[in-house]
Scaffold this active site. Sequence first.
Site, PDB file in Angstrom:
ATOM      1  N   GLN A 157       0.815  -1.218   0.000  1.00  0.00           N
ATOM      2  CA  GLN A 157       0.000   0.000   0.000  1.00  0.00           C
ATOM      3  C   GLN A 157       0.847   1.265   0.000  1.00  0.00           C
ATOM      4  O   GLN A 157       0.313   2.354  -0.253  1.00  0.00           O
ATOM      5  CB  GLN A 157      -0.962  -0.011   1.189  1.00  0.00           C
ATOM      6  CG  GLN A 157      -0.281   0.140   2.541  1.00  0.00           C
ATOM      7  CD  GLN A 157      -1.234  -0.068   3.712  1.00  0.00           C
ATOM      8  OE1 GLN A 157      -1.641  -1.190   4.019  1.00  0.00           O
ATOM      9  NE2 GLN A 157      -1.597   1.017   4.373  1.00  0.00           N
ATOM     10  N   CYS A 163      -5.244   0.548   3.522  1.00  0.00           N
ATOM     11  CA  CYS A 163      -5.316  -0.871   3.892  1.00  0.00           C
ATOM     12  C   CYS A 163      -6.696  -1.470   3.634  1.00  0.00           C
ATOM     13  O   CYS A 163      -6.825  -2.598   3.161  1.00  0.00           O
ATOM     14  CB  CYS A 163      -4.959  -1.045   5.360  1.00  0.00           C
ATOM     15  SG  CYS A 163      -5.994  -0.077   6.475  1.00  0.00           S
ATOM     16  N   HIS A 307      -6.572  -1.523  11.357  1.00  0.00           N
ATOM     17  CA  HIS A 307      -5.924  -1.986  10.135  1.00  0.00           C
ATOM     18  C   HIS A 307      -6.785  -3.040   9.448  1.00  0.00           C
ATOM     19  O   HIS A 307      -7.273  -3.957  10.090  1.00  0.00           O
ATOM     20  CB  HIS A 307      -4.549  -2.559  10.514  1.00  0.00           C
ATOM     21  CG  HIS A 307      -3.662  -2.842   9.338  1.00  0.00           C
ATOM     22  ND1 HIS A 307      -3.565  -2.004   8.257  1.00  0.00           N
ATOM     23  CD2 HIS A 307      -2.820  -3.873   9.086  1.00  0.00           C
ATOM     24  CE1 HIS A 307      -2.703  -2.512   7.384  1.00  0.00           C
ATOM     25  NE2 HIS A 307      -2.241  -3.648   7.864  1.00  0.00           N
TER      26      HIS A 307
END
Length: 369
Positions: A157, A163, A307
């Site tokens: 990323q 993410c 995340h």
Amino acid sequence: MERLTVIALSFAILLSATVAYGVSSDQINGVEDDDLLIRQVVSGDDDRLLTAEQHFQNFKLKFGKTYATDEEHDYRFRIFKANLRKAKRHQKLDPGAIHGVTQFSDLTEDEFRKNFVGVNRLRLPADAQKAPILPTDNLASDFDWRDHGAVTPVKNQGSCGSCWSFSAVGALEGANFLSTGKLVSLSEQQLVDCDHECDPEEAGACDAGCNGGLMTSAFEYILKAGGLEREEDYPYTGKDRGPCKFQNAKIAASVSNFSVISLDADQIAANLLKNGPLAIGINAAFMQTYMKGVSCPYICSKRNLNHGVLLVGYGSAGYAPIRFKEKPYWIIKNSWGENWGENGYYLICKGKNICGVESMVSSVAATQN
Ligand SMILES: *[C@@H]1O[C@H](CO)[C@@H](O)[C@H](O)[C@H]1NC(C)=O
């Protein structure tokens, strides 16, 4: 009068003793302890006694780091040493994994969170369709979608809090493979540029490219937009605020429906086997220093999910130190490149909702094209 003086004097002695102790312990933590901790955080087999400078040198070489000025260099070196200390703390709290130097070792916690982890708190929409409860009697003890062709190579990323798009795309890549038999790498950048879907429950919580988003909102966007383009047709730039270049004619995979899965390791495993890799949220606190092994920290908040990653499989017996031998674990695909963790993957123990890994799981199905 005399007594008062004695009391005052002993108080002063006590005070100076405390101060002296404070100074000396600071000195130990700051200087002498450095070498000790460096030996501990650098993996066991190669136990050379390198100084912090040498470790920093190796780190810069390995990850191609350069700094514009001497000031920047010194600043990064100080952060690097602080991160070695953090790795040592993580090692104590998480003995089944190995913690040490990673590509994030010259970043402050803030920089790490802002650039590589979502800034939004991830959550499940309350109104989302719930996955049906599946039978769990004959679940395989070990399973890995990588062995069955449903997982694309690890992506990166970059320094963009996208993410969530990698997590959602990974789930759709797997679902599309299950419904068409073909593994096609799909476009995260389309989500970064075009998906501004909002969470109906929370005003202002909308998918926002490098500033975070939700996997379930991404599925909703893909459903409405009609599908995702291939990675090669809409390549990743890791940059925000580009115009949306999505073209209907280039759709390579589409969502038919998606659902959220209850907080239960067996249901998660059953859904994984039935529907392919799953989009999950996790608290990434231990991932900044993670190198390998099965992570199972004693303390890791289940609430701070920051995340988005992809659950691709599980195993019944971790291969970390003896006392962790029988530890079941999840296999998680991350989006920080192949040089991070276990060739880009994170292993975390299964069945205890450690770091919230079992609390925000969603599943997507692709249409048969
Ligand atoms: C999609 O819908 C079908 C039919 O309602 C359901 O059985 C299936 O579990 C759903 N799949 C997902 C991934 O939500």
